[in-house]
Design a protein around this motif. Structure first.
Motif, PDB file in Angstrom:
ATOM      1  N   PRO A  54       0.833  -1.201   0.000  1.00  0.00           N
ATOM      2  CA  PRO A  54       0.000   0.000   0.000  1.00  0.00           C
ATOM      3  C   PRO A  54       0.867   1.250   0.000  1.00  0.00           C
ATOM      4  O   PRO A  54       1.986   1.257   0.526  1.00  0.00           O
ATOM      5  CB  PRO A  54      -0.795  -0.124   1.310  1.00  0.00           C
ATOM      6  CG  PRO A  54      -0.015  -1.066   2.158  1.00  0.00           C
ATOM      7  CD  PRO A  54       0.680  -1.999   1.223  1.00  0.00           C
ATOM      8  N   PRO A  55       0.378   2.334  -0.595  1.00  0.00           N
ATOM      9  CA  PRO A  55       1.136   3.582  -0.584  1.00  0.00           C
ATOM     10  C   PRO A  55       1.231   4.149   0.831  1.00  0.00           C
ATOM     11  O   PRO A  55       0.447   3.768   1.716  1.00  0.00           O
ATOM     12  CB  PRO A  55       0.327   4.496  -1.514  1.00  0.00           C
ATOM     13  CG  PRO A  55      -1.043   3.912  -1.540  1.00  0.00           C
ATOM     14  CD  PRO A  55      -0.888   2.445  -1.328  1.00  0.00           C
ATOM     15  N   PRO A  56       2.173   5.055   1.075  1.00  0.00           N
ATOM     16  CA  PRO A  56       2.327   5.635   2.411  1.00  0.00           C
ATOM     17  C   PRO A  56       1.018   6.232   2.924  1.00  0.00           C
ATOM     18  O   PRO A  56       0.323   6.947   2.198  1.00  0.00           O
ATOM     19  CB  PRO A  56       3.383   6.723   2.203  1.00  0.00           C
ATOM     20  CG  PRO A  56       4.172   6.265   1.017  1.00  0.00           C
ATOM     21  CD  PRO A  56       3.192   5.565   0.130  1.00  0.00           C
ATOM     22  N   GLY A  57       0.685   5.881   4.162  1.00  0.00           N
ATOM     23  CA  GLY A  57      -0.515   6.415   4.787  1.00  0.00           C
ATOM     24  C   GLY A  57      -1.767   5.602   4.559  1.00  0.00           C
ATOM     25  O   GLY A  57      -2.789   5.834   5.213  1.00  0.00           O
ATOM     26  N   SER A 260       0.014   3.308 -16.813  1.00  0.00           N
ATOM     27  CA  SER A 260      -0.121   3.948 -15.497  1.00  0.00           C
ATOM     28  C   SER A 260      -0.630   2.941 -14.478  1.00  0.00           C
ATOM     29  O   SER A 260      -1.095   1.852 -14.824  1.00  0.00           O
ATOM     30  CB  SER A 260      -1.087   5.131 -15.571  1.00  0.00           C
ATOM     31  OG  SER A 260      -2.426   4.685 -15.677  1.00  0.00           O
ATOM     32  N   THR A 261      -0.530   3.325 -13.227  1.00  0.00           N
ATOM     33  CA  THR A 261      -1.237   2.666 -12.135  1.00  0.00           C
ATOM     34  C   THR A 261      -2.141   3.697 -11.488  1.00  0.00           C
ATOM     35  O   THR A 261      -1.955   4.909 -11.670  1.00  0.00           O
ATOM     36  CB  THR A 261      -0.272   2.095 -11.088  1.00  0.00           C
ATOM     37  OG1 THR A 261       0.500   3.166 -10.530  1.00  0.00           O
ATOM     38  CG2 THR A 261       0.659   1.055 -11.709  1.00  0.00           C
ATOM     39  N   LEU A 262      -3.122   3.251 -10.739  1.00  0.00           N
ATOM     40  CA  LEU A 262      -4.082   4.163 -10.114  1.00  0.00           C
ATOM     41  C   LEU A 262      -3.797   4.379  -8.635  1.00  0.00           C
ATOM     42  O   LEU A 262      -3.858   5.511  -8.136  1.00  0.00           O
ATOM     43  CB  LEU A 262      -5.491   3.604 -10.295  1.00  0.00           C
ATOM     44  CG  LEU A 262      -6.647   4.399  -9.676  1.00  0.00           C
ATOM     45  CD1 LEU A 262      -6.754   5.788 -10.296  1.00  0.00           C
ATOM     46  CD2 LEU A 262      -7.964   3.640  -9.842  1.00  0.00           C
ATOM     47  N   ARG A 263      -3.442   3.331  -7.932  1.00  0.00           N
ATOM     48  CA  ARG A 263      -3.376   3.388  -6.469  1.00  0.00           C
ATOM     49  C   ARG A 263      -2.378   4.414  -5.962  1.00  0.00           C
ATOM     50  O   ARG A 263      -2.615   5.073  -4.940  1.00  0.00           O
ATOM     51  CB  ARG A 263      -3.008   2.000  -5.935  1.00  0.00           C
ATOM     52  CG  ARG A 263      -3.142   1.853  -4.435  1.00  0.00           C
ATOM     53  CD  ARG A 263      -2.740   0.447  -4.020  1.00  0.00           C
ATOM     54  NE  ARG A 263      -3.113   0.146  -2.656  1.00  0.00           N
ATOM     55  CZ  ARG A 263      -2.814  -0.993  -2.034  1.00  0.00           C
ATOM     56  NH1 ARG A 263      -2.135  -1.933  -2.683  1.00  0.00           N
ATOM     57  NH2 ARG A 263      -3.190  -1.191  -0.783  1.00  0.00           N
TER      58      ARG A 263
END
Length: 323
Positions: A54-57, A260-263
């Motif tokens: 998961p991205p930061p946060g 691209s990616t979205l998350r």
């Protein structure tokens, strides 16, 4: 609240377990949704196997899209009230009874749709809109070639392209899936296992835009069937990341290759996409041009079964968890 946690292990049954966690509280700019349904997507499989953190946060809980009812609102939020029926794009946290999300990434459930149908929308609709219509620049009268056309992304892309006045060529594995893509509106639906796949696409006039979820194995095909000025948009690489590109062909035919990616997109960018999707795509849904096909529905505690079905690749449309 009940959640699905990742505990390790190689398979869904070993990795996904039902657990209890504290109910999250919305921060400023967020709302909390009492989740009724959560979409299951291929990035969930990647994260379960350690390949898509998961991205930061963001929450470490799986789940990138949900539908439900707003039950708490953080400071500074405007436009939403407790009790609103909504769906939302998440950075994570959907496999749970409650999820908090940036209020700007929330959309009303379209008229006529159930929470299960609405939970199948955000990740796929945002992805298709950003890649096919923005990066790919698909215009009315052009031809969109979709590989993996019976996936959750694929079935959404077929219907959105048709709603926008484009022509669709769909490829998918097996005659049954090819028939399903045709029923969803594809003008030409091809079994991807046939030897003459390239010839069939070229005989149909080729493509202005390719939505590619396959990757390396279809790189040569895509270069061969794109028209001059065509756009090749990569959003997944199921058959590998490394491909041979004929740069001279790209130059001579003015082909644009992008992806691209979205998350991982910034929150402000997702908010912009949410506004654009609400303005452009929600009217298509409410007019009946886009209805998310649901392959199967599982209760939250059966998330492992949902993952097995998605991994098997036999589904047509979306798989959804209910809470």
């Amino acid at each position: 609240m009940r959640v699905i946690e990742i505990t390790g292990g190689s398979g869904p049954a070993e990795a996904l377990v039902l657990a209890d966690r504290p109910r999250p509280e919305p921060a400023d700019g967020q709302v909390r949704i009492r989740v009724q349904a959560a979409g299951v997507n291929r990035p969930d499989l990647l994260q379960r196997n350690g390949g898509y953190p998961p991205p930061p946060g963001a929450s470490d809980i799986l789940g990138l899209e949900v539908a439900g009812v707003i039950d708490a609102i953080g400071g500074g939020v405007q436009g939403w009230t407790v009790g609103d029926a909504v769906c939302a794009l998440l950075g994570g946290g959907g496999y749970a009874e409650y999820a908090v999300v940036d209020a700007r990434h929330v959309l009303p459930i379209p008229r006529g749709l159930t929470p299960v149908q609405a939970a199948a929308l955000p990740e796929t609709v945002f992805t298709v809109f950003a890649n096919v219509f923005e990066s790919g620049g698909l215009r009315p009268g052009e031809t969109l070639l979709i590989h993996g056309a019976t996936s959750g992304i694929g079935v959404t892309a077929i219907q959105m392209a048709k709603a926008a006045g484009a022509r669709v060529i769909a490829t998918s594995r097996g005659a049954e899936k090819a028939m399903a893509a045709s029923r969803l509106g594809a003008d030409l639906s091809l079994d991807a296992s046939i030897e003459a796949l390239k010839s069939a696409i070229l005989d149909a006039g080729g493509a202005d835009v390719v939505l590619d979820m396959i990757g390396a194995d279809y790189a040569a095909l895509n270069q061969a069937v794109l028209k001059p000025g065509g756009r090749w948009v990569v959003i997944a690489t199921l058959t590998g990341n490394l491909a041979e590109i004929d740069l001279m062909r790209l130059m001579l035919r003015r082909i644009v290759l992008t992806g691209s990616t979205l998350r991982s997109r910034p929150a402000d960018e997702k908010a912009r996409l949410a506004s654009a999707v609400r303005q452009t795509v929600w009217p298509w849904i409410e007019a009946g041009h886009l209805v998310p096909p649901i392959e199967a529905v599982f209760p939250l505690e059966d998330a492992a079964a949902a993952h097995r079905l998605l991994e098997g690749g036999r589904h047509v449309g979306k798989i959804v968890l209910t809470i």
